[in-house]
Enzyme design. Structure first.
Site, PDB file in Angstrom:
ATOM      1  N   TYR A 116      43.850  31.503  51.851  1.00 20.11           N
ATOM      2  CA  TYR A 116      42.667  31.745  52.681  1.00 20.11           C
ATOM      3  C   TYR A 116      42.970  31.375  54.128  1.00 20.11           C
ATOM      4  O   TYR A 116      42.617  32.110  55.057  1.00 20.11           O
ATOM      5  CB  TYR A 116      41.484  30.921  52.156  1.00 20.11           C
ATOM      6  CG  TYR A 116      40.162  31.265  52.808  1.00 20.11           C
ATOM      7  CD1 TYR A 116      39.368  32.297  52.324  1.00 20.11           C
ATOM      8  CD2 TYR A 116      39.702  30.552  53.919  1.00 20.11           C
ATOM      9  CE1 TYR A 116      38.153  32.614  52.917  1.00 20.11           C
ATOM     10  CE2 TYR A 116      38.490  30.861  54.520  1.00 20.11           C
ATOM     11  CZ  TYR A 116      37.717  31.902  54.009  1.00 20.11           C
ATOM     12  OH  TYR A 116      36.527  32.216  54.609  1.00 20.11           O
TER      13      TYR A 116
ATOM     14  N   ASP B  47      39.282  52.953  49.517  1.00 22.58           N
ATOM     15  CA  ASP B  47      40.072  51.755  49.258  1.00 22.58           C
ATOM     16  C   ASP B  47      41.042  51.639  50.423  1.00 22.58           C
ATOM     17  O   ASP B  47      41.980  52.445  50.542  1.00 22.58           O
ATOM     18  CB  ASP B  47      40.827  51.872  47.929  1.00 22.58           C
ATOM     19  CG  ASP B  47      41.636  50.626  47.611  1.00 22.58           C
ATOM     20  OD1 ASP B  47      41.870  49.804  48.525  1.00 22.58           O
ATOM     21  OD2 ASP B  47      42.067  50.488  46.446  1.00 22.58           O
TER      22      ASP B  47
ATOM     23  N   LYS C 254      42.804  34.091  57.312  1.00 23.89           N
ATOM     24  CA  LYS C 254      41.871  34.008  58.429  1.00 23.89           C
ATOM     25  C   LYS C 254      42.580  33.810  59.770  1.00 23.89           C
ATOM     26  O   LYS C 254      42.137  34.329  60.804  1.00 23.89           O
ATOM     27  CB  LYS C 254      40.839  32.909  58.183  1.00 23.89           C
ATOM     28  CG  LYS C 254      39.980  33.169  56.945  1.00 23.89           C
ATOM     29  CD  LYS C 254      39.417  34.596  56.916  1.00 23.89           C
ATOM     30  CE  LYS C 254      38.639  34.901  55.668  1.00 23.89           C
ATOM     31  NZ  LYS C 254      38.137  36.303  55.628  1.00 23.89           N
TER      32      LYS C 254
END
Length: 304
Positions: A174, A74, A178
């Site tokens: 989002y 993780d 990015k």
């Protein structure tokens, strides 16, 4: 067999499926030893709740000609990442390629809703998965990578810097995720240059990932059927294309020419001459600008 990466060691963080899986496989096909990490194993699934596993990825790497090593990690847990890098150091004594491809936030995205209608917990979890994981991994892995000159870091995202600077990505979280991945490639390039190492950000085009194929109800063998409902899908590419882009960068003795740049798989295919699995060279970034954005009918002629 052409194995330019024989003797090289790579860590692909986020190699369970999609781009990460094929980046690991294509590095293996070039002869590398690849540590493939992720959270989904044959015993336990991550919150993505998908069937692909890191063990499968490692087996594909080995079958391609490299040495695949699956490690459940993780990447939000600094202690797990520290132990991973210590293991690579103990077993290999080097790290030549680091690919930060951790994502895993697809189920968390709320599309086309303004920030005041976004669920904050899911949004901040998205940023942690997309950004914190990459920083944590670099924090522990880069001291091993810079031990030898010529190391390569690839930050894998969605969209080039040029594209993301001017296009809203349909969700504030989002969008920020990015843009941040591209900036990490740029920032690390400055930090790595004095050590004769290189960092870039890299995006695939329209990726025919396992999830995308399922979304359109097709398989890799029947993917063209999806163009009946989404005509521009004719320009999609397999994850192998971005995998081959990373392998080409890693094998390039002059890779430092790309330091700090935001790259795309289709563009690198034109430079290095590799192809997708069907022998074509789809160039989604150019196609988007010249066909999709102006609203022209779907036509892959001249673009793949």
């Amino acid at each position: 067999m052409n194995s330019p990466l024989t003797g090289k060691v790579a860590l692909v963080a986020g190699a369970t499926r999609g781009a990460g899986r094929q980046i690991a496989v294509q590095l293996g096909a070039a002869g590398a030893t690849v540590y493939a990490t992720g959270r989904t194993t044959r015993e336990r699934r991550s919150e993505m709740a998908r069937p692909e596993t890191i063990e499968e990825t490692a087996e594909l790497v080995t079958a391609a000609g490299g040495t695949g090593i699956a490690v459940a990690v993780d990447h939000l847990d600094p202690e797990q990442v520290r132990r991973l890098v210590e293991r690579i150091d103990a077993e290999q004594g080097r790290l030549d390629v680091l690919v930060n491809d951790v994502w895993g936030a697809d189920p968390l995205i709320t599309w086309e809703k303004p920030v005041w209608e976004q669920p904050l917990d899911a949004g901040f979890r998205t940023l942690r998965l997309a950004v914190d994981t990459h920083i944590i991994t670099s924090h522990f892995a880069l001291p091993l990578l810079i031990r030898k000159p010529g190391g390569l870091v690839v930050e894998v995202g969605d969209g080039t810097k040029e594209h993301n600077d001017r296009e809203y990505r349909l969700s504030v979280f989002y969008d920020l995720a990015k843009v941040s991945v591209n900036r990490l490639g740029f920032s690390q390039a400055h930090e790595l240059a004095p050590h004769d190492c290189t960092a870039v950000s890299l995006t695939p085009g329209w990726l025919r990932s396992e999830a995308m194929l399922e979304h359109y109800g097709v398989t890799e063998a029947t993917w063209r059927d999806a163009a009946k409902t989404e005509p521009h899908f004719v320009m999609s590419e397999t994850p192998a294309l971005v995998g081959r882009a990373v392998a080409a960068l890693a094998a390039d003795p002059d890779r430092a020419r790309w330091n700090g740049q935001s790259l795309d798989s289709g563009g690198l295919a034109q430079v290095y001459g590799f192809t997708d699995v069907d022998g074509s060279r789809p160039h989604w970034a150019r196609y988007y600008e010249e066909v999709v954005k102006p609203g022209k009918p779907a036509d892959p002629a001249g673009y793949r």
